[in-house]
Design an enzyme around this catalytic site. Structure first.
Site, PDB file in Angstrom:
ATOM      1  N   GLU A 156      -3.485   5.437   0.145  1.00 29.45           N
ATOM      2  CA  GLU A 156      -3.904   6.349   1.203  1.00 29.45           C
ATOM      3  C   GLU A 156      -5.050   7.246   0.748  1.00 29.45           C
ATOM      4  O   GLU A 156      -5.828   7.741   1.560  1.00 29.45           O
ATOM      5  CB  GLU A 156      -2.702   7.211   1.639  1.00 29.45           C
ATOM      6  CG  GLU A 156      -2.467   7.158   3.140  1.00 29.45           C
ATOM      7  CD  GLU A 156      -1.182   7.831   3.584  1.00 29.45           C
ATOM      8  OE1 GLU A 156      -0.419   7.165   4.292  1.00 29.45           O
ATOM      9  OE2 GLU A 156      -0.929   8.990   3.226  1.00 29.45           O
ATOM     10  N   HIS A 166       9.147 -14.276 -12.223  1.00 26.92           N
ATOM     11  CA  HIS A 166       9.678 -15.509 -11.644  1.00 26.92           C
ATOM     12  C   HIS A 166       9.269 -15.657 -10.183  1.00 26.92           C
ATOM     13  O   HIS A 166       9.822 -16.488  -9.467  1.00 26.92           O
ATOM     14  CB  HIS A 166      11.204 -15.535 -11.804  1.00 26.92           C
ATOM     15  CG  HIS A 166      11.616 -15.495 -13.249  1.00 26.92           C
ATOM     16  ND1 HIS A 166      11.996 -16.631 -13.946  1.00 26.92           N
ATOM     17  CD2 HIS A 166      11.646 -14.474 -14.137  1.00 26.92           C
ATOM     18  CE1 HIS A 166      12.259 -16.282 -15.205  1.00 26.92           C
ATOM     19  NE2 HIS A 166      12.054 -14.981 -15.349  1.00 26.92           N
ATOM     20  N   LYS A 187      -0.864   4.706  15.346  1.00 28.56           N
ATOM     21  CA  LYS A 187      -0.113   5.680  16.153  1.00 28.56           C
ATOM     22  C   LYS A 187      -0.667   5.709  17.580  1.00 28.56           C
ATOM     23  O   LYS A 187       0.092   5.720  18.543  1.00 28.56           O
ATOM     24  CB  LYS A 187      -0.223   7.083  15.543  1.00 28.56           C
ATOM     25  CG  LYS A 187       0.531   7.241  14.242  1.00 28.56           C
ATOM     26  CD  LYS A 187       0.496   8.695  13.792  1.00 28.56           C
ATOM     27  CE  LYS A 187       0.995   8.840  12.375  1.00 28.56           C
ATOM     28  NZ  LYS A 187       0.736  10.145  11.811  1.00 28.56           N
TER      29      LYS A 187
END
Ligand code: PA5
Length: 442
Positions: free
Chosen positions: A284, A305, A419
């Site tokens: 961010e 793995h 948003k």
């Protein structure tokens, strides 16, 4: 004290190349210390460890004590910077099976960090016969995810205890004056803590945002802050003795040498959420203006793995930052077995951690040989003091690094886009034009 070692990046970027970032690093540090860079109204975290009053820590500890005495479960509600720091520290310090132990210790659970209907339903079911409390954390006080979780759990707590009693078990951490949560807290008479205006969410773990849930989980927040103060002092000078400076200049040198992805690697499952916190902090802060290192994280040896193949042999645009924990809390040796059918007697008598350390060293050598530069960060143990150091180290490194990259590390304009669409799709009042526009695209 935690240490940074960059010797395993030198095959990709030389010491001279890293040094060529010193001037930009010094300017960046100066901007942080003197408040002359972009986003300078969000620099409250820089001196926060050394300026946090003892009375605030005491207040947090007293509230935590009361929650611990009165609750079997405390739900910390928040998302992003209002969630990840507390989660990271609690996971790093907790017994791996704490959630399942019937030891009478209050459990800290999290909500509002997603909009999973089943998650919230199952949490409600779990809390039905429990004495629980709520810490609701939102700096803006308007974020949708925690607001939904709080509405649901507040209703449940009030129906279990009645409004007056419930309000004694709800703590709100939010802005001093603004936002719906501040207004609600005032009206309902909740105990509150303030998130100062000049501390952004992802830099707020060493404020009540992180400290209260961590204290409720039973950990020593004074020691955490002491560690952070030690690192605050160690990260003032613009030279390689400052570990945050060295980290920031090195990762920028690697970025400009084509290493666009940084993978934070741990060899201790308790650090999984530390990786999540770090990803948010760097993602961010730096991912803007079409620039920025992409922060990823793996938990080894588990992920050897799964992601191991890619890291060893995929596109060479990555570098790794390994967090190595020197000492474990417990000792466990591998037993000898007479039949030795699994062929493990060659390591019988060795500590599990010795094997883990060889997995770590072997992997680092293999990755360096495979063209993956490695930065090494050593932390003496997973203890409050060292985690405090590590948190502040990464915060300072992030501020320096963001300014070297020439972005504003303290805003997050890109987060608003989803948003806006979500509100348009939900037909939130005030979003009529956006609703109309987005419907055409469906
Ligand atoms: O770092 C940030 O600023 C964000 O991740 C916020 O912490 C997150 O969006 C939550 O915001 P708030 O605390 O206002 O609910």
């Amino acid at each position: 004290m935690i240490k940074v070692n960059v010797k395993d990046v030198l095959a990709t970027v030389s010491t001279e190349t890293i040094k060529s970032y010193d001037k930009a690093g010094a300017e960046a540090l100066d901007k942080l210390h003197n408040g002359t860079g972009a986003g300078n109204d969000f620099l409250g975290w820089v001196n926060l460890p050394s300026t946090t009053p003892a009375s605030l820590i005491e207040d947090i500890e007293n509230v935590a004590k009361s929650l611990r005495e009165n609750c079997e479960v405390v739900v910390a509600i928040g998302i992003g910077g209002s969630y990840l720091g507390a989660k990271a520290v609690i996971e790093a310090l907790s017994d791996s099976f704490a959630a399942y132990r019937q030891d009478g210790a209050p459990k800290v659970l999290f909500a509002g960090q997603n909009i999973g209907e089943d998650y919230l339903y199952e949490l409600q079911e779990f809390l039905k016969d429990k004495k629980f409390g709520i810490i609701v954390i939102s700096k803006s006080g308007t974020t949708t995810e925690p607001a939904i979780a709080f509405r649901v759990l507040k209703e449940q707590l009030e129906s279990q205890l009645g409004k007056a009693e419930a309000s004694k078990r709800i703590i709100a951490i939010t802005d001093a004056k603004r936002g719906a949560l501040r207004q609600l807290a005032t009206e309902e008479g909740y105990k509150t803590f303030v998130i100062e205006d000049n501390v952004g969410g992802r830099f707020s773990v060493l404020t009540p945002v992180g400290l209260l849930p961590i204290a409720v989980a039973g950990f020593d927040i004074k020691a955490l802050m002491e560690g952070a103060i030690e690192m605050e002092k160690a990260t003032v000078a613009a030279d390689d003795n400052n570990p945050a400076f060295l980290y920031a200049t090195t990762r920028n040198a690697l970025y400009n040498a084509g290493k666009k992805i940084e993978i934070l690697v741990n060899y201790n499952p308790k650090l999984h959420y530390f990786g999540e916190w770090w990803k948010q902090l760097y993602g961010e802060s730096e991912g803007k203006d079409k620039k920025g290192i992409f922060p990823a994280a793996v938990d080894n040896s588990t992920d050897l793995h799964s992601m191991g193949q890619w890291i060893q042999d995929g596109e060479r645009t990555i570098f790794e930052t390994v967090i190595s924990v020197e000492n474990q809390k417990y000792t466990l040796t591998i037993p000898s077995d007479e039949a030795n059918l699994d062929g493990l007697n060659y390591i019988a008598g060795k500590r599990v951690d010795q094997v883990n350390k060889m997995a770590e060293l072997g992997t680092r050598i293999a990755h360096v040989d495979g063209g993956v530069p490695n930065l090494l960060i050593t932390i003496p143990a997973l203890e409050e003091r060292y985690l405090g150091q590590l948190i502040y180290f990464f915060e300072k490194g992030c501020g320096i690094s963001g300014y070297i990259l020439d972005v504003n590390p303290f805003n997050q304009p890109g987060v608003e886009d989803y948003k806006r669409n979500m509100f348009a799709l939900l037909e939130k009042p005030g979003y009529e034009k956006e609703t109309e526009a987005i419907k055409v695209r469906l």
